[in-house]
Scaffold this active site. Sequence first.
Site, mmCIF file in Angstrom:
data_model
loop_
_atom_site.group_PDB
_atom_site.id
_atom_site.type_symbol
_atom_site.label_atom_id
_atom_site.label_comp_id
_atom_site.label_asym_id
_atom_site.label_seq_id
_atom_site.Cartn_x
_atom_site.Cartn_y
_atom_site.Cartn_z
ATOM 1 N N GLU A 104 -11.204 -4.022 4.063
ATOM 2 C CA GLU A 104 -11.620 -4.243 2.670
ATOM 3 C C GLU A 104 -11.422 -5.720 2.337
ATOM 4 O O GLU A 104 -10.565 -6.392 2.909
ATOM 5 C CB GLU A 104 -10.771 -3.331 1.763
ATOM 6 C CG GLU A 104 -10.947 -3.499 0.274
ATOM 7 C CD GLU A 104 -12.333 -3.145 -0.264
ATOM 8 O OE1 GLU A 104 -13.304 -3.794 0.188
ATOM 9 O OE2 GLU A 104 -12.436 -2.283 -1.140
ATOM 10 N N ASP A 105 -12.218 -6.213 1.403
ATOM 11 C CA ASP A 105 -12.056 -7.610 1.000
ATOM 12 C C ASP A 105 -10.906 -7.786 0.008
ATOM 13 O O ASP A 105 -10.089 -8.681 0.145
ATOM 14 C CB ASP A 105 -13.369 -8.177 0.427
ATOM 15 C CG ASP A 105 -13.989 -7.251 -0.612
ATOM 16 O OD1 ASP A 105 -13.426 -6.166 -0.884
ATOM 17 O OD2 ASP A 105 -15.055 -7.607 -1.158
ATOM 18 N N ASP A 108 -7.545 -4.351 -6.023
ATOM 19 C CA ASP A 108 -7.057 -4.767 -7.345
ATOM 20 C C ASP A 108 -6.340 -3.575 -7.983
ATOM 21 O O ASP A 108 -5.141 -3.382 -7.790
ATOM 22 C CB ASP A 108 -8.273 -5.248 -8.155
ATOM 23 C CG ASP A 108 -7.930 -5.711 -9.559
ATOM 24 O OD1 ASP A 108 -6.733 -5.826 -9.869
ATOM 25 O OD2 ASP A 108 -8.863 -5.960 -10.334
ATOM 26 N N LYS A 136 -4.139 -7.828 -5.208
ATOM 27 C CA LYS A 136 -3.597 -8.281 -6.501
ATOM 28 C C LYS A 136 -2.533 -7.273 -6.946
ATOM 29 O O LYS A 136 -2.874 -6.272 -7.585
ATOM 30 C CB LYS A 136 -4.696 -8.301 -7.559
ATOM 31 C CG LYS A 136 -5.800 -9.304 -7.341
ATOM 32 C CD LYS A 136 -6.760 -9.205 -8.521
ATOM 33 C CE LYS A 136 -7.997 -10.021 -8.313
ATOM 34 N NZ LYS A 136 -9.028 -9.745 -9.334
ATOM 35 N N PHE A 157 -9.846 -13.709 -11.194
ATOM 36 C CA PHE A 157 -11.090 -13.276 -10.556
ATOM 37 C C PHE A 157 -11.491 -14.293 -9.487
ATOM 38 O O PHE A 157 -11.694 -15.470 -9.783
ATOM 39 C CB PHE A 157 -12.209 -13.119 -11.585
ATOM 40 C CG PHE A 157 -13.412 -12.442 -11.014
ATOM 41 C CD1 PHE A 157 -13.434 -11.060 -10.858
ATOM 42 C CD2 PHE A 157 -14.515 -13.165 -10.601
ATOM 43 C CE1 PHE A 157 -14.533 -10.419 -10.294
ATOM 44 C CE2 PHE A 157 -15.622 -12.541 -10.046
ATOM 45 C CZ PHE A 157 -15.625 -11.170 -9.902
ATOM 46 N N ARG A 170 -21.119 -15.302 -2.391
ATOM 47 C CA ARG A 170 -20.600 -14.605 -1.193
ATOM 48 C C ARG A 170 -20.578 -15.531 0.024
ATOM 49 O O ARG A 170 -19.802 -15.324 0.949
ATOM 50 C CB ARG A 170 -21.475 -13.395 -0.861
ATOM 51 C CG ARG A 170 -21.387 -12.258 -1.868
ATOM 52 C CD ARG A 170 -22.013 -10.998 -1.290
ATOM 53 N NE ARG A 170 -22.335 -10.007 -2.291
ATOM 54 C CZ ARG A 170 -21.485 -9.092 -2.766
ATOM 55 N NH1 ARG A 170 -20.251 -9.069 -2.341
ATOM 56 N NH2 ARG A 170 -21.866 -8.211 -3.674
HETATM 57 P P1 5GP Z 1 -10.222 -1.922 -7.405
HETATM 58 O O1 5GP Z 1 -10.921 -0.583 -7.409
HETATM 59 O O2 5GP Z 1 -9.063 -1.989 -6.446
HETATM 60 O O3 5GP Z 1 -9.834 -2.341 -8.796
HETATM 61 O O4 5GP Z 1 -11.263 -3.017 -7.015
HETATM 62 C C1 5GP Z 1 -11.929 -2.978 -5.857
HETATM 63 C C2 5GP Z 1 -13.251 -3.707 -5.963
HETATM 64 O O5 5GP Z 1 -13.381 -4.467 -7.185
HETATM 65 C C3 5GP Z 1 -13.353 -4.699 -4.841
HETATM 66 O O6 5GP Z 1 -13.868 -4.092 -3.689
HETATM 67 C C4 5GP Z 1 -14.273 -5.726 -5.438
HETATM 68 O O7 5GP Z 1 -15.611 -5.305 -5.270
HETATM 69 C C5 5GP Z 1 -13.956 -5.720 -6.910
HETATM 70 N N1 5GP Z 1 -12.990 -6.789 -7.270
HETATM 71 C C6 5GP Z 1 -11.708 -6.644 -7.684
HETATM 72 N N2 5GP Z 1 -11.158 -7.843 -7.937
HETATM 73 C C7 5GP Z 1 -12.112 -8.767 -7.658
HETATM 74 C C8 5GP Z 1 -12.132 -10.216 -7.716
HETATM 75 O O8 5GP Z 1 -11.178 -10.913 -8.064
HETATM 76 N N3 5GP Z 1 -13.307 -10.807 -7.349
HETATM 77 C C9 5GP Z 1 -14.402 -10.098 -6.953
HETATM 78 N N4 5GP Z 1 -15.475 -10.790 -6.615
HETATM 79 N N5 5GP Z 1 -14.416 -8.748 -6.891
HETATM 80 C C10 5GP Z 1 -13.272 -8.094 -7.241
#
Ligand code: 5GP
Length: 182
Positions: A104-105, A108, A136, A157, A170
């Site tokens: 995963e990238d 959050d 995060k 972000f 990207r």
């Molecule tokens: P989560 O479900 O853990 O809150 O977030 C997962 C997804 O939210 C990530 O795969 C990504 O697509 C998006 N995301 C969360 N934080 C960031 C950020 O700081 N930058 C970007 N570009 N995408 C984020």
Amino acid sequence: MANTRERWDRDIDVLFSAEEIAARTAELGREITAHYEGKPVCVIGILKGCFLFLADIVRTIDLPISTEFIGISSYGNETESSGVVQITADLTRSIEGQDILIIEDIIDTGLTMRYLLDNLATRRPNSIKVCTLLHKPEGARVRVAIDWVGFEIPNKFVVGYGLDYAGRFRNLPYIGVYHGAT
Ligand code: 5GP
């Protein structure tokens, strides 16, 4: 003649350079290689954000791997996850009985990963481990076990190296904090 055009990435402050990302990726690859002790692993990348990280990390993993991708789109505005997730492209084959490594990238709130782990568990793999380039910790809303983390970052972000804002950035070779209009 002076170049009067402004740089298209001018609203981004570098957090991790391409060199720092490559060095950390190589460390993660060594740890993952050691963990699986030569066993085959099915690596699953989460599209779209993982495409650069996955391409780089698989070349540092010295194991007989196969690669699969799963497309996820989470509803919400462009900078906040809602936790409502949809699979937009599914795996192409069964993962039953296999050792799975999710790439995963960024994690959050953890909502996307929680959904994915629950979904993949119903397909009866032998094991599932998670490697994320960025995490995060302040954003966490649900607990997910993360096995390998590249970098922990503050609740900002970020874009670049696969991560977008509204479909852009990207292709940046570095990761940076976006402070343009959102
Ligand atoms: P989560 O479900 O853990 O809150 O977030 C997962 C997804 O939210 C990530 O795969 C990504 O697509 C998006 N995301 C969360 N934080 C960031 C950020 O700081 N930058 C970007 N570009 N995408 C984020």
